[in-house]
Design a protein around this motif. Structure first.
Motif, short mmCIF file in Angstrom:
data_model
loop_
_atom_site.label_atom_id
_atom_site.label_comp_id
_atom_site.label_asym_id
_atom_site.label_seq_id
_atom_site.Cartn_x
_atom_site.Cartn_y
_atom_site.Cartn_z
N THR A 24 0.81 -1.22 0.00
CA THR A 24 0.00 0.00 0.00
C THR A 24 0.84 1.27 0.00
O THR A 24 0.31 2.36 -0.21
N TYR A 27 3.35 3.03 -3.95
CA TYR A 27 3.00 4.15 -4.82
C TYR A 27 3.44 5.49 -4.26
O TYR A 27 3.66 6.45 -5.02
N SER A 49 -4.23 7.41 -5.34
CA SER A 49 -4.06 6.43 -4.26
C SER A 49 -5.13 6.56 -3.19
O SER A 49 -5.21 5.72 -2.29
N SER A 53 -6.47 3.85 -0.21
CA SER A 53 -6.42 4.13 1.22
C SER A 53 -7.78 3.94 1.87
O SER A 53 -7.89 3.38 2.97
N THR A 90 -1.18 -3.53 -11.58
CA THR A 90 -0.81 -2.12 -11.49
C THR A 90 0.47 -1.85 -12.26
O THR A 90 0.62 -0.81 -12.91
N LEU A 103 -4.43 0.07 -7.87
CA LEU A 103 -4.18 0.44 -6.48
C LEU A 103 -5.41 0.15 -5.62
O LEU A 103 -5.29 -0.29 -4.47
#
Length: 401
Positions: A24, A27, A49, A53, A90, A103
């Motif tokens: 996570t 990126y 992103s 999240s 990705t 993502l």
């Protein structure tokens, strides 16, 4: 077999904890490369992103429910396979939309670990604080390694490799996990290996409401710091490494590697002292360190950032122990799911404000003020937790076994 199953549970839970944070956060460093290669603004690219999240936290509650109702080990297998596959996808993305979708997939499957893997570990642990401390170190390693792995692979092979190579490793780990599960080497316990006395209903509700507030604050600090630190170092210290992604990633890795040992310290403190006292103390200690970090434009920012992160993660073992103590085993997946909706989902608002603050002010200085306020809030609420006697030393727990 029970002891070996407990050991394997710690191994796979710890690896999954590493992966959940590593994937996570890849990126957060890769975006600095795309900013230069694609000619788009940092705020525009970083916004891709945000769905990841949000899902990383929001999907925790249904994942915890499935872990309770179906199978914790089955959900863990899905975690390894899903995260690995989405990371590879990705890496093959050609447009901002495709990157955003990839993502988001990482966030969705990555959400499985915390509400499933931690309760699964707790049920198999004899010394919870120590097991959670060791497990927490691996989480810090994942956070630490993300910037270095992404920076190293992006500099050497291009940004796509930063997703594809780790994705392949995650899939291989998943294959090993599935083999161990099929061979009967991993257990899905219904009860704790070391039962604890049932708490009173009034204490359960009090802890639930108080910790909802504290966990929101601590999660916001962790999430926002992890995502913002590469950009903070890029704007304040990039000259030290001639704008190298490996150099910036290396500084972030140094911060989180240095903070990893605090997880072990926090775990031992959680086994030996009153959880409420340990938990409250680390919240208050963060405030002056965050303020100092805000003011530094100097290499000293690196060790100060390491201390800031260390204090934030040192309280996680006490936090998880408190939640486990006041939650019946059959509800624990859902309880941890609710926790991570707060710490990783709702607190992702802290991540969402990063591009807003940067666009409005041109720096991330105001973010530090937000983090200090969150630490103060967590410290105040932690003092409202029920008082308790100091936990038994680890040696006493082992003797009782």
């Amino acid at each position: 077999m029970s002891r070996f199953a407990g050991f394997l549970t710690l191994v796979f839970s710890s690896l999954a904890h590493t992966y959940s944070h590593l994937f996570t956060l890849l990126y957060a460093t890769v975006v600095l490369v795309l900013e230069r290669e694609w000619g788009l603004g940092y705020d525009t690219l970083f916004a891709l992103s945000i769905p990841m999240s949000v899902l990383f936290g929001a999907a925790a509650l249904p994942a915890g429910w499935l872990g309770d109702k179906w199978s914790a080990s089955g959900m863990m297998a899905l975690f390894f396979l899903g995260v690995g596959a989405c990371s590879i996808a990705t890496g093959f993305a050609d447009t901002p939309l495709a990157i955003g979708l990839g993502l988001a997939g990482i966030g969705l499957f990555g959400a499985i670990y915390h509400p499933v893997g931690i309760p699964w570990l707790v049920r198999n642990a004899v010394n919870r604080g120590r097991a959670l401390g060791i497990n927490g170190v691996f989480g810090s390693v994942g956070t630490a390694a993300a910037a270095l792995v992404a920076g190293f692979l992006a500099d050497l092979y291009g940004w796509r490799a930063a997703f594809i190579i780790p994705g392949i490793i995650c899939l291989v780990t998943g294959a090993g996990f599935i083999w161990a599960r099929q061979a009967g080497l991993l257990l899905d316990r219904g009860e704790d290996a070391v039962p604890t006395p049932a708490p009173g209903k009034s204490d359960i509700w009090r802890v639930f409401w108080v910790m909802s507030a504290t966990m929101l604050c601590t999660g916001l600090i962790f999430q926002a710091t992890a995502f913002a630190l590469p950009k903070v170092f890029d704007t304040r210290l990039s000259g030290l490494f001639n704008d190298s992604m490996l150099g910036i990633g290396g500084m972030v890795t140094l911060v989180y590697t240095a903070s990893a040992l605090s997880q072990l310290v926090g775990g031992e403190l959680a086994d030996r002292y009153a959880l409420r006292s340990v938990y409250a103390a680390v919240q208050w200690l963060q405030i002056p360190v965050i303020i100092i970090a805000m003011m530094l434009i100097h290499p000293a920012l690196v060790p100060v950032a390491a201390l800031m992160v260390s204090l934030n993660v040192a309280g996680q073992a006490a936090e998880n122990s408190l939640l486990a103590k006041y939650t019946p085993p059959q509800w624990r997946g859902r309880a941890f799911g609710a926790k991570f909706v707060l710490t990783l989902g709702v607190s992702s608002l802290g991540v969402a404000v990063i591009p807003v603050i940067y666009r409005v002010t041109g720096t991330l200085d105001m973010l530090f003020i937000l983090l200090a306020a969150a630490a103060a809030g967590a410290g105040i609420f932690a003092l409202l937790l029920p008082r308790e006697r100091a936990a038994q030393p680890a040696g006493v727990a082992q003797a009782a076994e």
